[in-house]
Design a protein around this motif. Structure first.
Motif, PDB file in Angstrom:
ATOM      1  N   GLU A   1       0.837  -1.211   0.000  1.00  0.00           N
ATOM      2  CA  GLU A   1       0.000   0.000   0.000  1.00  0.00           C
ATOM      3  C   GLU A   1       0.869   1.259   0.000  1.00  0.00           C
ATOM      4  O   GLU A   1       0.561   2.240  -0.686  1.00  0.00           O
ATOM      5  CB  GLU A   1      -0.932   0.002   1.212  1.00  0.00           C
ATOM      6  CG  GLU A   1      -2.033  -1.051   1.151  1.00  0.00           C
ATOM      7  CD  GLU A   1      -3.130  -0.685   0.149  1.00  0.00           C
ATOM      8  OE1 GLU A   1      -3.090   0.418  -0.427  1.00  0.00           O
ATOM      9  OE2 GLU A   1      -4.026  -1.514  -0.058  1.00  0.00           O
TER      10      GLU A   1
ATOM     11  N   ASP B   1     -11.177   4.658   6.198  1.00  0.00           N
ATOM     12  CA  ASP B   1     -10.790   3.391   5.590  1.00  0.00           C
ATOM     13  C   ASP B   1     -11.919   2.410   5.890  1.00  0.00           C
ATOM     14  O   ASP B   1     -12.060   1.958   7.031  1.00  0.00           O
ATOM     15  CB  ASP B   1      -9.466   2.913   6.189  1.00  0.00           C
ATOM     16  CG  ASP B   1      -9.069   1.521   5.716  1.00  0.00           C
ATOM     17  OD1 ASP B   1      -9.778   0.944   4.863  1.00  0.00           O
ATOM     18  OD2 ASP B   1      -8.036   1.004   6.196  1.00  0.00           O
TER      19      ASP B   1
ATOM     20  N   ASP C   1     -11.408  -0.702   8.026  1.00  0.00           N
ATOM     21  CA  ASP C   1     -10.895  -0.539   9.385  1.00  0.00           C
ATOM     22  C   ASP C   1     -12.048  -0.115  10.288  1.00  0.00           C
ATOM     23  O   ASP C   1     -12.568   0.999  10.167  1.00  0.00           O
ATOM     24  CB  ASP C   1      -9.794   0.530   9.364  1.00  0.00           C
ATOM     25  CG  ASP C   1      -9.130   0.717  10.717  1.00  0.00           C
ATOM     26  OD1 ASP C   1      -9.829   0.624  11.741  1.00  0.00           O
ATOM     27  OD2 ASP C   1      -7.914   0.988  10.740  1.00  0.00           O
TER      28      ASP C   1
ATOM     29  N   SER D   1     -11.578   3.194  12.040  1.00  0.00           N
ATOM     30  CA  SER D   1     -11.651   4.309  11.108  1.00  0.00           C
ATOM     31  C   SER D   1     -13.112   4.631  10.781  1.00  0.00           C
ATOM     32  O   SER D   1     -13.497   5.809  10.704  1.00  0.00           O
ATOM     33  CB  SER D   1     -10.878   3.981   9.830  1.00  0.00           C
ATOM     34  OG  SER D   1     -10.946   5.032   8.912  1.00  0.00           O
TER      35      SER D   1
ATOM     36  N   PRO E   1      -8.624   6.182  -2.032  1.00  0.00           N
ATOM     37  CA  PRO E   1      -8.651   5.365  -0.808  1.00  0.00           C
ATOM     38  C   PRO E   1      -7.262   4.874  -0.422  1.00  0.00           C
ATOM     39  O   PRO E   1      -6.381   4.746  -1.270  1.00  0.00           O
ATOM     40  CB  PRO E   1      -9.566   4.194  -1.190  1.00  0.00           C
ATOM     41  CG  PRO E   1      -9.468   4.102  -2.681  1.00  0.00           C
ATOM     42  CD  PRO E   1      -9.267   5.507  -3.174  1.00  0.00           C
TER      43      PRO E   1
ATOM     44  N   PRO F   1      -5.185   2.750   3.342  1.00  0.00           N
ATOM     45  CA  PRO F   1      -5.334   2.335   4.740  1.00  0.00           C
ATOM     46  C   PRO F   1      -5.278   3.552   5.672  1.00  0.00           C
ATOM     47  O   PRO F   1      -4.662   4.573   5.356  1.00  0.00           O
ATOM     48  CB  PRO F   1      -4.125   1.418   4.964  1.00  0.00           C
ATOM     49  CG  PRO F   1      -3.753   0.938   3.613  1.00  0.00           C
ATOM     50  CD  PRO F   1      -4.056   2.071   2.686  1.00  0.00           C
ATOM     51  N   GLU F   2      -5.901   3.438   6.809  1.00  0.00           N
ATOM     52  CA  GLU F   2      -6.027   4.544   7.760  1.00  0.00           C
ATOM     53  C   GLU F   2      -4.701   5.251   8.036  1.00  0.00           C
ATOM     54  O   GLU F   2      -4.625   6.479   8.025  1.00  0.00           O
ATOM     55  CB  GLU F   2      -6.615   3.999   9.072  1.00  0.00           C
ATOM     56  CG  GLU F   2      -6.684   4.996  10.213  1.00  0.00           C
ATOM     57  CD  GLU F   2      -7.878   5.944  10.103  1.00  0.00           C
ATOM     58  OE1 GLU F   2      -8.107   6.702  11.069  1.00  0.00           O
ATOM     59  OE2 GLU F   2      -8.573   5.930   9.080  1.00  0.00           O
TER      60      GLU F   2
ATOM     61  N   LEU G   1      -3.495   7.455   5.007  1.00  0.00           N
ATOM     62  CA  LEU G   1      -4.335   8.543   4.514  1.00  0.00           C
ATOM     63  C   LEU G   1      -3.711   9.931   4.702  1.00  0.00           C
ATOM     64  O   LEU G   1      -3.903  10.816   3.861  1.00  0.00           O
ATOM     65  CB  LEU G   1      -5.709   8.494   5.179  1.00  0.00           C
ATOM     66  CG  LEU G   1      -6.677   7.450   4.601  1.00  0.00           C
ATOM     67  CD1 LEU G   1      -7.904   7.301   5.495  1.00  0.00           C
ATOM     68  CD2 LEU G   1      -7.104   7.825   3.186  1.00  0.00           C
TER      69      LEU G   1
END
Length: 632
Positions: free
Chosen positions: A452, A540, A543, A546, A590, A592-593, A596
């Motif tokens: 990611e 996310d 998650d 999130s 988008p 992952p938390e 971001l």
């Protein structure tokens, strides 16, 4: 970050290349090299040296080179240490082909195994060397089939095998007075000039300043372009060999403007450089095959890191915001408690000694006086220290037990942009590394996060144009306001703080960042139709934490709109509930938390920039501020 300068023409090539590389020194480097050829010469001559250009100049003084075509390179080490053998240019087995390269070959391990099995001998630790051998192999197979091919065709076939990002310059002694250049990611510029006798001369470089003193007639290659430079001129093709027409531009910049690459301000250039800066900060530090993180500049053994009981981070300004985001990353991934201090406050709060605590200092320049003082205090209390820094050899790195260099390149604008993103990237790498040595992540989880992270630069690149246009349009409506409020939850709170700092630094508008959950504890009193509120409302969906934070933030947005507040929401693509609720939505891809923030910060930087421009402010050198704060 690395510099490339190549030349084909009637002049003695070495002075042309050295002068060009010197004008690209601002990009940063730790080794340099040059390859030169003359017609009839069996092999290309190469001179290389670690360190600054004066070192290669001394090598050339002792062992001179002469020729009419050649290419030079200044390298910032990624794969392999900054040694003579790892410096560019790199050769094939025969010594007849040389390559210089900016970027990264992501599948170099696979290609290296394949080429080794075919009998190729590698002598460096770099990913670049495989490109020279790959071109050699393509030509060898064509010759064995009775259909020999020219250099440009071999390069064309070779680049189709590469994954990653690359700017290439390739020479072959079998085809004198020819340079083949290719671009996929890092910039490549071509120059067309004439010497004092009216003879044509042709240049290739990684940036305009490297050749601007010879010609102002410039062609910028697009991704997927190749250029073939010879004494007869320049031909352009795509990677399939289809001829291309490329327009020559007349550059009228002065030297400072040239370093801006045509951007109006350094700050804007540095915002747009963030995909490259993030990519360079990860280069050589992650394995896309295993998910492992390699921090080779760390002098703290993994078993020592595994025993760390807590981490104390000290930083100032933008670096403090990065540190606060890093706290969320480290605690979530490595499960170690983290405290973040303003460096100017750390030693005055009488911190408690703990030899099992790790000290971390974050500073772009490596010379910030308060941060250096915090480091001395940590060491006095018995802690080992790790530095995150953008300047090789800076003061902060000398006493640190490990350094994670952020390869952002020189940042000229006072308001930090790409240095901040690189610090966030370095902190994420450190959090992953710590999690791996402590065993708090599975290999599958590590691999997923590394994958990611590797996708973030392309995501930023894809969003920059649209977000820039949006922020420029928003600036028309918001450049005359007196106050701004920025809101975020969790790891997004320090990004809100950074967004507010960017605005106040360069536009002189009062701005505050707040945890969204604190709205009812005071800030709600400020909300009316005159107050813009920037809300980091990303999530996310994979998650649960999130998603919960997003639902809470959505409630804050409704509180603001109910009081006639003007909301600018930063959201992930597809969040239709926000689009229907607020006046303005800026969408980001988008992620992952924990990643971001690298996407969220882009619109916040651009919004501040365009508002400041409309207000007529000195964006690069805002009043009362300096790039490096070297006094307490």
């Amino acid at each position: 970050m690395c510099g490339i300068v190549g030349y084909v023409g009637p002049k003695e090539v070495v002075p042309v290349i050295l002068e060009g590389l010197r004008r690209l020194e601002y990009r940063g480097y730790d080794s340099a090299g040059i390859a030169v050829g003359t017609p009839g010469q069996e092999k290309l001559e190469i001179r290389r040296a670690p360190g600054k250009l004066r070192n290669i100049e001394e090598v050339l003084r002792q062992h001179p080179l002469h020729g009419t075509y050649g290419i030079g390179h200044t390298r910032w080490a990624t794969h392999g240490r900054p040694t003579e053998e790892n410096a560019h240019p790199h050769r094939d087995c025969t010594g007849r082909i040389v390559v210089v390269h900016n970027g990264i070959v992501e599948n170099y391990i696979e290609l290296k195994r394949e080429l080794t099995a075919q009998g190729h001998l590698f002598v460096t630790q770099t990913d670049t060397e495989i490109i020279a051998h790959l071109i050699e192999e393509v030509q060898k197979q064509a010759e064995a089939a009775g259909t020999p091919i020219p250099l440009e065709v071999a390069v064309r076939q070779a680049v189709k095998r590469l994954t990653g990002a690359f700017a290439l310059g390739v020479l072959s002694s079998l085809e004198p007075d020819k340079i083949v250049a290719a671009r996929f990611g890092p910039p490549v510029v071509i120059g067309l000039g004439k010497d004092e006798h009216g003879q044509g001369e042709y240049f290739v470089a990684s940036d305009v300043p490297g050749i601007l003193h010879h010609t102002r007639n410039i062609i910028f290659l697009n991704d997927g372009d190749m250029a073939i430079l010879t004494l007869n001129g320049i031909a352009f093709t795509d990677f399939e060999g289809n001829p291309l027409e490329r327009k020559t531009q007349r550059v009228t910049w002065d030297p400072i403007q040239a370093e801006k690459g045509g951007y109006k301000h350094f700050m804007l250039k540095e915002i747009w450089e963030q995909p490259r800066a993030i990519r360079d900060t990860t280069l050589g530090r992650i394995s896309l095959e295993t998910g492992q993180v390699f921090l080779n500049e760390m002098a703290i053994a993994p078993e020592e890191l595994a025993k760390v009981t807590s981490i104390n981070i000290a930083a100032c300004g933008t670096s403090w915001h990065a540190a606060t985001a890093g706290k969320y990353m480290i605690e979530r991934l490595a499960r170690i408690p983290v405290e973040v201090d303003y460096a100017s406050e750390y030693r005055y709060r009488d911190p408690i000694a703990d030899p099992n605590a790790l000290g971390m200092l974050i500073t772009q320049s490596g010379e910030t006086a308060d941060t250096l003082a915090a480091q001395r205090e940590m060491i006095a209390l018995g802690s080992k220290t790790v530095a995150i820094c953008n300047v090789v050899g800076a003061m902060i790195t000398r006493d640190a037990n490990g350094t994670i260099y952020t390869h952002a390149g020189p940042e000229i604008g006072v308001a930090s942009t790409k240095a901040f993103s690189s610090q966030i990237t370095a902190l994420f790498l450190f959090a992953l590394h710590l999690a791996q040595v402590r065993g708090t992540l599975t290999p599958a989880e590590s691999l997923s996060l590394v994958d990611e992270l590797s996708r973030i630069p392309a995501k930023i690149q894809d969003m920059l144009q649209n977000v820039s246009l949006q922020c420029e349009e928003l600036a028309k409506s918001f450049s005359t306001v007196r106050d701004f409020l920025y809101l975020g939850r969790g790891i997004h709170f320090p990004i809100a703080l950074e967004g507010a700092l960017k605005l106040k630094e360069i536009s002189y508008i009062h701005a505050e960042g707040y945890p969204a959950g604190e709205m009812k504890h005071g800030p709600n009193a400020l909300i009316d139709e005159t107050l813009p509120v920037v809300v980091l409302a990303t999530q996310d969906p994979n998650d649960p934490g999130s998603r919960l934070r997003y639902e809470k933030t959505l409630s804050n947005v409704q509180e603001v709109t109910a009081r006639s507040g003007r909301v600018i929401a930063i959201a992930v693509d597809g969040q239709q509930d926000l689009v229907q609720l607020v006046e303005h939505v800026i969408s980001i891809p988008p992620a992952p938390e924990l990643l971001l923030p690298l996407l969220e910060i882009i619109p916040l930087q651009l919004l501040a920039y365009y508002i400041a421009v409309r207000r007529g402010c000195d964006v690069d050198q805002p009043r009362n501020l300096a790039k490096s704060v070297t006094v307490e």
